[in-house]
Design an enzyme around this catalytic site. Structure first.
Site, short mmCIF file in Angstrom:
data_model
loop_
_atom_site.label_atom_id
_atom_site.label_comp_id
_atom_site.label_asym_id
_atom_site.label_seq_id
_atom_site.Cartn_x
_atom_site.Cartn_y
_atom_site.Cartn_z
N CYS A 63 36.24 45.48 104.43
CA CYS A 63 35.08 45.83 103.60
C CYS A 63 35.49 46.39 102.23
CB CYS A 63 34.25 46.88 104.34
SG CYS A 63 32.88 47.53 103.37
N TRP A 96 30.02 46.94 114.19
CA TRP A 96 31.43 47.34 114.14
C TRP A 96 31.80 48.05 115.43
CZ3 TRP A 96 33.56 44.90 110.34
CH2 TRP A 96 32.91 44.74 109.12
N ARG A 129 20.93 49.21 108.91
CA ARG A 129 22.20 48.63 109.34
C ARG A 129 23.24 49.73 109.45
NH1 ARG A 129 21.11 43.12 108.18
NH2 ARG A 129 23.24 42.57 108.68
N THR A 131 26.48 50.54 108.62
CA THR A 131 27.52 50.03 107.72
C THR A 131 28.72 50.99 107.63
OG1 THR A 131 26.35 51.08 105.87
CG2 THR A 131 25.91 48.74 106.25
N VAL A 132 29.85 50.44 107.23
CA VAL A 132 31.00 51.23 106.79
C VAL A 132 30.99 51.22 105.27
CG1 VAL A 132 32.56 50.96 108.75
CG2 VAL A 132 32.45 49.15 107.03
N GLU A 147 27.44 56.03 101.57
CA GLU A 147 27.41 55.28 100.31
C GLU A 147 28.76 55.45 99.62
OE1 GLU A 147 25.62 53.00 98.60
OE2 GLU A 147 27.32 53.23 97.25
N TYR A 194 29.08 38.06 97.15
CA TYR A 194 28.26 38.00 98.38
C TYR A 194 26.99 37.19 98.13
CZ TYR A 194 31.07 41.40 100.95
OH TYR A 194 32.09 42.01 101.62
N1 LIG Z 1 26.14 50.63 100.02
C1 LIG Z 1 27.14 50.56 100.97
C2 LIG Z 1 27.37 49.13 101.41
C3 LIG Z 1 28.32 49.06 102.55
C4 LIG Z 1 28.28 47.69 103.26
O1 LIG Z 1 27.46 46.83 102.93
N2 LIG Z 1 29.18 47.53 104.26
C5 LIG Z 1 29.21 46.31 105.04
C6 LIG Z 1 30.63 45.79 105.19
S1 LIG Z 1 31.33 45.19 103.70
C7 LIG Z 1 28.75 46.58 106.46
O2 LIG Z 1 29.15 47.56 107.06
N3 LIG Z 1 27.92 45.69 107.03
C8 LIG Z 1 27.47 45.79 108.39
C9 LIG Z 1 26.07 45.29 108.55
O3 LIG Z 1 25.47 44.91 107.54
O4 LIG Z 1 25.57 45.30 109.67
C10 LIG Z 1 28.37 51.19 100.36
O5 LIG Z 1 28.78 50.80 99.25
O6 LIG Z 1 28.92 52.09 100.96
#
Ligand SMILES: N[C@@H](CCC(=O)N[C@@H](CS)C(=O)NCC(=O)O)C(=O)O
Length: 329
Positions: A63, A96, A129, A131-132, A147, A194
């Site tokens: 990521c 994840w 979501r 997210t990481v 974030e 993306y």
């Molecule tokens: N705004 C977030 C975006 C993070 C993000 O989009 N991470 C993606 C991986 S690159 C993720 O974890 N996606 C999992 C999902 O969408 O379920 C940041 O910059 O921290």
């Protein structure tokens, strides 16, 4: 994703799209800040004081957003103060997960099996979501911030009592210019790749592709005057943002996301810049090409067979540079 605290397996890589089929990224929800004295930062609640050993950073090496927080940890000398947990690079139907891939942590010290369990521990009714990156407070057992832009910025200043100031990634005299460039880099490049990869219409793809390469052309020309970094001699946040996309470009975005006008290796100033940053202390350790390739090429919507390409490699590989030890994991 989570809906009112319940995990739904209908995971879609496309987080959202507009009526023209353009990919839209979800906004982050936990926005608290670690500060030197625990006072609230620009957003969120107070109580998150900078203390060694108190925080944990969950990342995926695939990521780019998580990777910029890892770069900030390395550059600010924080690797010993904040624990890092690396998830498996392949997103599963549980999102994840921990373990099962060389170089990923086998387990979460906090006991979660899936990252989404951290989100529901922090907010049992969370919708969104999982997210990481995730910045986690071990003391209060909650999610501080998800974030990466905030995380990079707080790491720049919060821990200086322990580390000394280190390089200032957001110097006040450049703040306005950094904000403007960050914004442009995000829209055209970091998220632009993306938007090309996840476009659901030809028009949306071509618009994104054009923005990506217009941005790269401008950056190539900006760096052709011999400056080491985007703003001259000083490495800033903007360099972290540019680097994380450049280092994935040939390995993932050129092929999988169809950003294929040319390889980054064909842009000499950008390629030299990439290698310059990769050679900074601690940065090569934040780049794991095997995770990047396995992770991106496991996105079923884009690559149903799951075949991971063998290249890029050979003499033009950005990772065969003298003096930089690059490990696959
Ligand atoms: N705004 C977030 C975006 C993070 C993000 O989009 N991470 C993606 C991986 S690159 C993720 O974890 N996606 C999992 C999902 O969408 O379920 C940041 O910059 O921290």
């Amino acid at each position: 994703m989570l809906v009112n605290g319940i995990w739904t397996e209908r995971w879609q890589p496309v987080q959202g799209k507009d009526e023209q089929g353009r990919f839209i990224r979800q906004t982050s929800s936990f926005r608290h800040w670690i500060t030197p004295d625990g006072r609230p930062g620009p957003t969120g609640h107070g109580g998150f004081r900078a203390e060694p050993g108190r925080y944990r950073l969950y990342v995926a090496y695939i990521c780019p957003w998580a990777s910029r927080t890892l770069m900030a940890l390395a550059l600010k000398g924080l690797r010993g103060l904040i624990d890092v947990i690396v998830v498996n690079p392949r997103l599963t139907d549980q999102g994840w997960t921990f373990g099962g891939f060389a170089g990923a942590d086998d387990r979460d010290p906090g006991g979660a099996r899936h990252l989404h369990q951290l989100y529901t521990r922090a907010d049992p009714h969370f919708t969104g979501r999982a997210t990481v990156p995730v910045l986690w407070d071990i003391h209060t057992d909650t999610l501080v911030n998800n974030e990466s832009a905030d995380i990079v910025r707080m790491l720049n200043s919060a821990f200086s009592a322990w580390t000394g100031p280190g390089p200032d990634l957001y110097p006040p005299d450049l703040a306005g210019q950094i904000d403007a460039l960050n914004d442009d880099l995000y829209h055209r490049l970091n998220n632009g790749v993306y938007q090309a990869g996840f476009a659901s219409s030809q028009q949306a793809y071509e618009e994104a592709y054009d923005r990506v390469f217009a941005c790269l052309d401008e950056l190539e020309s900006r760096l052709s005057d011999g400056r080491p970094y985007l703003f001259g001699d000083r490495l800033t946040e903007s360099d972290l943002r540019l680097f994380v996309t450049l280092v994935r470009f040939d390995a993932a975005y050129h092929g999988l996301f169809k950003c294929n006008r040319n390889l980054l290796a064909a842009m000499p100033a950008l390629q030299a810049y990439l290698l310059r940053i990769l050679a900074l202390e601690g940065i090569a350790d934040t780049v794991h090409l095997d995770h990047i390739k396995a992770g991106y090429y496991s996105i079923k919507a884009l690559n149903p067979g799951g075949i991971v390409p063998a290249g890029p490699g050979g003499g033009s590989s950005p990772f065969t540079i003298p003096g930089v030890s690059f490990h696959d994991h």
